[in-house]
Design a protein around this motif. Structure first.
Motif, PDB file in Angstrom:
ATOM      1  N   ILE A  17       0.813  -1.218   0.000  1.00  0.00           N
ATOM      2  CA  ILE A  17       0.000   0.000   0.000  1.00  0.00           C
ATOM      3  C   ILE A  17       0.853   1.278   0.000  1.00  0.00           C
ATOM      4  N   PRO A  18       1.832   1.414   0.937  1.00  0.00           N
ATOM      5  CA  PRO A  18       2.541   2.691   0.960  1.00  0.00           C
ATOM      6  C   PRO A  18       3.425   2.952  -0.256  1.00  0.00           C
ATOM      7  N   ASP A  19       3.609   1.946  -1.144  1.00  0.00           N
ATOM      8  CA  ASP A  19       4.373   2.204  -2.362  1.00  0.00           C
ATOM      9  C   ASP A  19       3.872   3.444  -3.080  1.00  0.00           C
ATOM     10  N   GLU A  20       2.546   3.584  -3.096  1.00  0.00           N
ATOM     11  CA  GLU A  20       1.900   4.743  -3.696  1.00  0.00           C
ATOM     12  C   GLU A  20       2.476   6.036  -3.141  1.00  0.00           C
ATOM     13  N   CYS A  21       2.792   5.948  -1.877  1.00  0.00           N
ATOM     14  CA  CYS A  21       3.246   7.100  -1.129  1.00  0.00           C
ATOM     15  C   CYS A  21       4.498   7.715  -1.722  1.00  0.00           C
ATOM     16  N   ASP A  22       5.377   6.842  -2.219  1.00  0.00           N
ATOM     17  CA  ASP A  22       6.650   7.336  -2.753  1.00  0.00           C
ATOM     18  C   ASP A  22       6.450   8.230  -3.970  1.00  0.00           C
ATOM     19  N   ASN A  34       6.805  19.471  -0.333  1.00  0.00           N
ATOM     20  CA  ASN A  34       7.353  18.175   0.042  1.00  0.00           C
ATOM     21  C   ASN A  34       7.902  18.168   1.459  1.00  0.00           C
ATOM     22  N   GLU A  35       7.669  19.213   2.138  1.00  0.00           N
ATOM     23  CA  GLU A  35       8.172  19.381   3.495  1.00  0.00           C
ATOM     24  C   GLU A  35       7.974  18.131   4.356  1.00  0.00           C
ATOM     25  N   THR A  36       6.789  17.536   4.217  1.00  0.00           N
ATOM     26  CA  THR A  36       6.490  16.400   5.089  1.00  0.00           C
ATOM     27  C   THR A  36       6.845  15.060   4.452  1.00  0.00           C
ATOM     28  N   THR A 145      -0.120  13.926   2.665  1.00  0.00           N
ATOM     29  CA  THR A 145       1.311  13.754   2.908  1.00  0.00           C
ATOM     30  C   THR A 145       1.460  12.700   4.007  1.00  0.00           C
ATOM     31  N   ASP A 146       2.701  12.366   4.348  1.00  0.00           N
ATOM     32  CA  ASP A 146       2.927  11.377   5.404  1.00  0.00           C
ATOM     33  C   ASP A 146       2.314  11.801   6.734  1.00  0.00           C
ATOM     34  N   ALA A 147       2.155  13.116   6.924  1.00  0.00           N
ATOM     35  CA  ALA A 147       1.610  13.607   8.191  1.00  0.00           C
ATOM     36  C   ALA A 147       0.083  13.539   8.249  1.00  0.00           C
ATOM     37  N   ASP A 148      -0.542  13.198   7.140  1.00  0.00           N
ATOM     38  CA  ASP A 148      -1.998  13.039   7.098  1.00  0.00           C
ATOM     39  C   ASP A 148      -2.332  11.643   7.636  1.00  0.00           C
ATOM     40  N   PRO A 149      -3.094  11.549   8.747  1.00  0.00           N
ATOM     41  CA  PRO A 149      -3.343  10.227   9.338  1.00  0.00           C
ATOM     42  C   PRO A 149      -3.899   9.212   8.331  1.00  0.00           C
ATOM     43  N   HIS A 150      -4.826   9.684   7.455  1.00  0.00           N
ATOM     44  CA  HIS A 150      -5.376   8.765   6.443  1.00  0.00           C
ATOM     45  C   HIS A 150      -5.030   9.258   5.043  1.00  0.00           C
ATOM     46  N   ASN A 151      -3.750   9.447   4.835  1.00  0.00           N
ATOM     47  CA  ASN A 151      -3.189   9.901   3.567  1.00  0.00           C
ATOM     48  C   ASN A 151      -3.712   9.079   2.374  1.00  0.00           C
TER      49      ASN A 151
END
Ligand code: ST9
Ligand code: ZN
Length: 344
Positions: A17-22, A34-36, A145-151
């Protein structure tokens, strides 16, 4: 050990799932800098599944399927009507209470209304008011962003329920600590709710909704538990989560094309008025969370009724001209209809 290897293999499935995140790294359109976003694919290494939650939520969903079966086969009609009413009422606790009042301060509520909202919000069992509002403020400030609990960049599953099945990304907690929450703790209703959260939730979400059908119209314990309590709880949760998942993926962007949240009328219908999400992330202080007032928006109707009774006041809205100007500047139809605004 066996348990460890099962945990590892399941964690590796979830890690897809977090692959999307990259990808966020390359997302030049992202409104938030991109700060977070960490330079390394960090979320992969830190994803830690919370098996207690996986088991509890899996059970809840299975029990709810049984609840639906009972609804159509043996539950009394009074129980089914009660279930629907409890879904709407507790949903209103989430929307009018935790969301529009405590997270966004989009209107003010007198003490009796705040107590009532806290009560009906507790029926929904969605954490205590302080925790809900803290996560939600972080969600708005650091959306996608990564700081969003349900990004939602981590995919539908993560945005919907996955975020409740694993430990939070460290950025959520780090950035969350910087958010001003003093107004929340200044409210005695919020403090009381946080202090007595566990007994309150057991009483309001589980005990009362199971006892009411049994004592008021002689429903069986099994029907009461699986329909009015477990199914109703699970259904309300999923309606809420659809705002995070579906309304961040499917729908239109009339107000701001630079953000992910969208207008999704179907979600709005199920979430008692909270699916107009492109509007809401553009004008988060608007108590109606929509340009269209009470249209498909039971929550706005409720707040208006409370205002009429004198229990709610200071309802904030974006003005017609602000909305029109914003649509022209950043909305998806900006090139198509400029004349309507210029002439009208
Ligand atoms: C639920 C909530 O379902 C749903 C919210 C949806 C939001 C929707 C928004 C959309 C718009 C509105 C639409 C409404 C529509 C409604 C329609 C209705 C019909 N900042 O949490 P921990 C600290 S809940 C700062 O354990 P882990 C925290 O204080 C369902 N700090 O994190 C603590 O510090 P300390 C029922 C933060 O270990 C430490 O970090 N509830 C923040 O990673 C650890 O906190 C559940 O199932 C922050 N943001 O665990 C419970 N966050 O120790 C689920 C945390 O010093 N939750 N901290 O106090 C859990 O089990 C856990 O939280 C976890 C994460 C496993 C998910
Ligand atoms: Zn919001």
């Amino acid at each position: 050990s066996n348990l460890e290897s099962t945990e590892k293999s399941a964690a590796s499935i979830l890690q897809t799932i977090p692959d999307e995140c990259d990808k966020v790294e390359d997302d030049k359109d992202s409104p938030v800098s991109n700060e977070t976003q960490s330079p390394q694919p960090e979320s992969k290494d830190i994803m830690q599944v919370v098996w207690r939650n996986v088991i509890l939520f899996a059970y809840l969903h299975l029990a709810s399927i049984y609840g639906v079966y009972l609804m159509f086969t043996s539950a009394m009609w009074q129980t089914n009507v009660f279930t629907i009413i409890m879904y709407l009422v507790s949903g209103m606790g989430v929307t009018a209470g935790a969301h529009r009042l405590w997270s966004h301060r989009s209107y003010k509520a007198r003490l009796p209304l705040r107590i009532f909202l806290a009560f009906i919000f507790t029926i929904a069992f969605e954490n205590d008011i302080f925790e809900w509002a803290r996560d939600h403020r972080v969600h708005h400030k650091y959306s996608e962003t990564d700081a969003d609990p349900h990004n939602a960049k981590r995919g539908f599953f993560f945005a919907h329920i996955g975020w409740l099945l694993c430990r939070k990304h460290p950025e959520v907690i780090k950035k969350g600590k910087k958010i001003d929450l003093s107004d929340l703790m200044a409210d005695p209703v919020v403090r009381f709710h946080r202090k007595y959260y566990i007994p309150l939730v057991i009483t309001c979400c589980f005990v009362l909704p199971t006892l009411v059908p049994m004592y008021l119209w002689n429903e069986t314990f099994v029907n009461s538990l699986f329909v009015a309590t477990l199914f109703r709880f699970c259904f309300t949760l999923n309606q809420t989560w659809l705002v995070n998942s579906a309304a961040h993926m499917w729908g239109t962007k009339p107000y701001d094309t630079n953000i992910n949240p969208r207008e999704n009328t179907l979600v709005a219908l199920g979430a008692v008025g909270e699916g107009f999400h492109n509007y809401h992330h553009t004008f988060p202080y608007d108590y109606a969370t929509s340009e269209y007032g009470i249209k498909y928006n039971l929550t706005t109707l409720f707040i208006d009724t409370m205002a009429w009774l004198g229990l709610a006041y200071d309802r904030k809205t974006a003005t017609r001209s602000m909305i029109a100007a914003r649509k022209l500047r950043t909305g998806e139809n900006k090139a198509e209809k400029p004349t309507a605004f210029v002439n009208g």
